[in-house]
Design a protein around this motif. Structure first.
Motif, PDB file in Angstrom:
ATOM      1  N   TYR A 227      -6.387  -1.135   5.154  1.00  0.00           N
ATOM      2  CA  TYR A 227      -5.614  -1.478   3.964  1.00  0.00           C
ATOM      3  C   TYR A 227      -6.496  -1.874   2.781  1.00  0.00           C
ATOM      4  O   TYR A 227      -5.981  -2.285   1.740  1.00  0.00           O
ATOM      5  CB  TYR A 227      -4.648  -2.614   4.290  1.00  0.00           C
ATOM      6  CG  TYR A 227      -3.575  -2.221   5.274  1.00  0.00           C
ATOM      7  CD1 TYR A 227      -2.578  -1.319   4.923  1.00  0.00           C
ATOM      8  CD2 TYR A 227      -3.561  -2.750   6.568  1.00  0.00           C
ATOM      9  CE1 TYR A 227      -1.589  -0.949   5.829  1.00  0.00           C
ATOM     10  CE2 TYR A 227      -2.574  -2.382   7.485  1.00  0.00           C
ATOM     11  CZ  TYR A 227      -1.589  -1.489   7.096  1.00  0.00           C
ATOM     12  OH  TYR A 227      -0.616  -1.129   8.004  1.00  0.00           O
TER      13      TYR A 227
ATOM     14  N   LYS B  83       9.399   0.824  -4.469  1.00  0.00           N
ATOM     15  CA  LYS B  83       8.589   1.812  -5.185  1.00  0.00           C
ATOM     16  C   LYS B  83       8.320   1.399  -6.627  1.00  0.00           C
ATOM     17  O   LYS B  83       9.237   1.060  -7.377  1.00  0.00           O
ATOM     18  CB  LYS B  83       9.283   3.172  -5.155  1.00  0.00           C
ATOM     19  CG  LYS B  83       8.444   4.322  -5.725  1.00  0.00           C
ATOM     20  CD  LYS B  83       9.121   5.642  -5.511  1.00  0.00           C
ATOM     21  CE  LYS B  83       8.312   6.797  -6.091  1.00  0.00           C
ATOM     22  NZ  LYS B  83       6.988   6.905  -5.428  1.00  0.00           N
TER      23      LYS B  83
ATOM     24  N   ARG C 138       0.814  -1.213   0.000  1.00  0.00           N
ATOM     25  CA  ARG C 138       0.000   0.000   0.000  1.00  0.00           C
ATOM     26  C   ARG C 138       0.854   1.274   0.000  1.00  0.00           C
ATOM     27  O   ARG C 138       0.434   2.316  -0.507  1.00  0.00           O
ATOM     28  CB  ARG C 138      -0.952  -0.002   1.200  1.00  0.00           C
ATOM     29  CG  ARG C 138      -2.120  -0.977   1.073  1.00  0.00           C
ATOM     30  CD  ARG C 138      -2.858  -0.792  -0.227  1.00  0.00           C
ATOM     31  NE  ARG C 138      -4.127  -1.530  -0.282  1.00  0.00           N
ATOM     32  CZ  ARG C 138      -4.698  -1.932  -1.395  1.00  0.00           C
ATOM     33  NH1 ARG C 138      -4.119  -1.698  -2.558  1.00  0.00           N
ATOM     34  NH2 ARG C 138      -5.849  -2.571  -1.388  1.00  0.00           N
ATOM     35  N   LYS C 139       2.064   1.206   0.507  1.00  0.00           N
ATOM     36  CA  LYS C 139       2.941   2.378   0.544  1.00  0.00           C
ATOM     37  C   LYS C 139       3.698   2.576  -0.760  1.00  0.00           C
ATOM     38  O   LYS C 139       3.807   3.711  -1.259  1.00  0.00           O
ATOM     39  CB  LYS C 139       3.947   2.243   1.691  1.00  0.00           C
ATOM     40  CG  LYS C 139       4.908   3.438   1.812  1.00  0.00           C
ATOM     41  CD  LYS C 139       5.938   3.233   2.913  1.00  0.00           C
ATOM     42  CE  LYS C 139       7.027   2.262   2.485  1.00  0.00           C
ATOM     43  NZ  LYS C 139       8.172   2.218   3.430  1.00  0.00           N
ATOM     44  N   ASN C 140       4.223   1.510  -1.342  1.00  0.00           N
ATOM     45  CA  ASN C 140       5.186   1.639  -2.433  1.00  0.00           C
ATOM     46  C   ASN C 140       4.653   1.298  -3.816  1.00  0.00           C
ATOM     47  O   ASN C 140       5.333   1.579  -4.811  1.00  0.00           O
ATOM     48  CB  ASN C 140       6.414   0.765  -2.151  1.00  0.00           C
ATOM     49  CG  ASN C 140       7.255   1.305  -1.012  1.00  0.00           C
ATOM     50  OD1 ASN C 140       7.280   2.512  -0.763  1.00  0.00           O
ATOM     51  ND2 ASN C 140       7.934   0.415  -0.306  1.00  0.00           N
ATOM     52  N   SER C 141       3.501   0.705  -3.905  1.00  0.00           N
ATOM     53  CA  SER C 141       2.991   0.326  -5.223  1.00  0.00           C
ATOM     54  C   SER C 141       2.524   1.550  -6.012  1.00  0.00           C
ATOM     55  O   SER C 141       2.084   2.552  -5.444  1.00  0.00           O
ATOM     56  CB  SER C 141       1.826  -0.659  -5.085  1.00  0.00           C
ATOM     57  OG  SER C 141       2.248  -1.862  -4.489  1.00  0.00           O
ATOM     58  N   TYR C 142       2.620   1.443  -7.319  1.00  0.00           N
ATOM     59  CA  TYR C 142       2.088   2.495  -8.195  1.00  0.00           C
ATOM     60  C   TYR C 142       0.557   2.469  -8.163  1.00  0.00           C
ATOM     61  O   TYR C 142      -0.085   3.506  -8.070  1.00  0.00           O
ATOM     62  CB  TYR C 142       2.597   2.279  -9.613  1.00  0.00           C
ATOM     63  CG  TYR C 142       2.132   3.305 -10.606  1.00  0.00           C
ATOM     64  CD1 TYR C 142       2.825   4.507 -10.754  1.00  0.00           C
ATOM     65  CD2 TYR C 142       1.011   3.077 -11.405  1.00  0.00           C
ATOM     66  CE1 TYR C 142       2.406   5.463 -11.668  1.00  0.00           C
ATOM     67  CE2 TYR C 142       0.581   4.024 -12.327  1.00  0.00           C
ATOM     68  CZ  TYR C 142       1.283   5.214 -12.452  1.00  0.00           C
ATOM     69  OH  TYR C 142       0.855   6.158 -13.355  1.00  0.00           O
TER      70      TYR C 142
ATOM     71  N   LYS D 143      -1.729   1.906  -5.923  1.00  0.00           N
ATOM     72  CA  LYS D 143      -1.913   1.798  -4.469  1.00  0.00           C
ATOM     73  C   LYS D 143      -3.320   1.363  -4.081  1.00  0.00           C
ATOM     74  O   LYS D 143      -3.519   0.757  -3.027  1.00  0.00           O
ATOM     75  CB  LYS D 143      -1.599   3.136  -3.798  1.00  0.00           C
ATOM     76  CG  LYS D 143      -0.169   3.623  -3.955  1.00  0.00           C
ATOM     77  CD  LYS D 143       0.033   4.949  -3.237  1.00  0.00           C
ATOM     78  CE  LYS D 143       1.415   5.523  -3.509  1.00  0.00           C
ATOM     79  NZ  LYS D 143       2.468   4.659  -2.967  1.00  0.00           N
ATOM     80  N   ASP D 144      -4.301   1.687  -4.921  1.00  0.00           N
ATOM     81  CA  ASP D 144      -5.693   1.405  -4.589  1.00  0.00           C
ATOM     82  C   ASP D 144      -6.236   0.156  -5.284  1.00  0.00           C
ATOM     83  O   ASP D 144      -7.442  -0.087  -5.262  1.00  0.00           O
ATOM     84  CB  ASP D 144      -6.572   2.615  -4.950  1.00  0.00           C
ATOM     85  CG  ASP D 144      -6.167   3.863  -4.192  1.00  0.00           C
ATOM     86  OD1 ASP D 144      -5.801   3.740  -3.003  1.00  0.00           O
ATOM     87  OD2 ASP D 144      -6.208   4.962  -4.787  1.00  0.00           O
TER      88      ASP D 144
END
Length: 285
Positions: free
Chosen positions: A60, A103, A28-32, A34-35
């Motif tokens: 989350y 990331k 949830r922090k580093n993915s492109y 995120k949602d």
């Protein structure tokens, strides 16, 4: 109707809570994306995993597939199949519960699919692992580092340091594509996963299922790509070998499965697997 996100994250887990927390938080922090939808399959967990998942489901944005303690053991492979059955996006992105992702790792994998739009692909991230198995050196697709570089456990892992190192690694090794599948964690089209049939349940709960899956993918015309543009930290088989619980030795469940499933492999395929120069299965002989 087209789904607003191209992919769904999927994790199958068993009694791996400290590492599962890190995996979910990093996605949830580093993915492109995120949602994007995020499915967690938890099987026979007795370590507080189920409670934590329900308490943090909304935080989350998780879809939970929690099975009771007395359910038939499916293993990670069987859990992947269950997750896949609930995916509504074009792509499935499988990851292990002992990953920490860096990331835009997900976008980098999707970019490979877009680069080769007419090919059947299994694209998995490059890995970095602590040397918990006392391996002599790294292997194609996996950099093995000393235990004290980034930390080898959930409680001493230095994510900020690793994120900075990962950024430099990707810049230094830009554009490299290794023709290999590294474990059953990667981005694959849902349609191709269904065509191959997912993991074979005869190999539950662990061991040999990845080679069986990859062999069937090869027979169906897949191309395996491991790009350096996508990088994850892999704590090293914490969800299967469970070294911390067994004085540094593989779990009894893992050891038993490895021996039994070698026999099942021979019963199914008749011959043992053979490998290429990258350590990737290329057939049987």
């Amino acid at each position: 109707m087209t789904h607003p996100n191209p992919l769904t994250f999927c994790i199958s887990t068993y009694n791996n809570l400290p590492y599962l927390k890190l995996a979910i938080e990093s996605v949830r922090k580093n993915s492109y994306f995120k949602d994007a939808p995020f499915i967690i399959h938890a099987e026979n967990c007795t370590d507080g995993t189920n409670k934590w998942l329900f308490e943090n489901r909304d935080k989350y944005n998780l879809t939970l597939l929690v099975e009771p303690e007395n359910i038939k053991v499916r293993g990670i492979g069987g859990g992947m199949n269950i997750c896949a059955d609930h995916v509504e996006t074009e792509y499935i992105l499988f990851l292990h519960s002992d990953f920490y992702v860096t990331k835009n790792w997900d976008k980098a994998l999707l970019d490979i699919h877009k680069k080769y739009p007419n090919e059947k692909l299994w694209v998995n991230p490059h890995r970095v692992e602590p040397n918990i198995f006392n391996n002599p050196s790294s292997r194609p697709g996996t950099v093995i580092v000393p235990l004290d570089i980034f930390g080898a456990y959930s409680y001493d892992f230095n994510s900020n340091y690793f994120d900075a190192w990962a950024k430099e690694f990707k810049q230094t090794n830009e554009g490299i594509e290794i023709p290999k599948g590294e474990g059953v964690s990667g981005l694959v089209k849902k349609s191709f996963w269904d065509e191959v049939g997912g993991n074979d349940s005869i190999f539950a709960p662990a061991s040999w299922e990845d080679m069986d899956l990859f062999l069937r993918m090869l027979q169906n015309g897949v191309r395996f790509i491991l790009p350096t543009s996508s990088l994850v930290w892999h704590f090293g088989a914490r969800g299967s070998h469970r070294l911390e619980e067994n004085n540094g030795q593989s779990s009894e469940r893992q050891r038993k499965s490895e021996a039994e499933n070698a026999k099942k492999w021979l019963e199914k395929w008749g011959k043992m697997p053979i490998f290429d120069d990258y350590g990737m299965i290329k057939g049987i002989a």
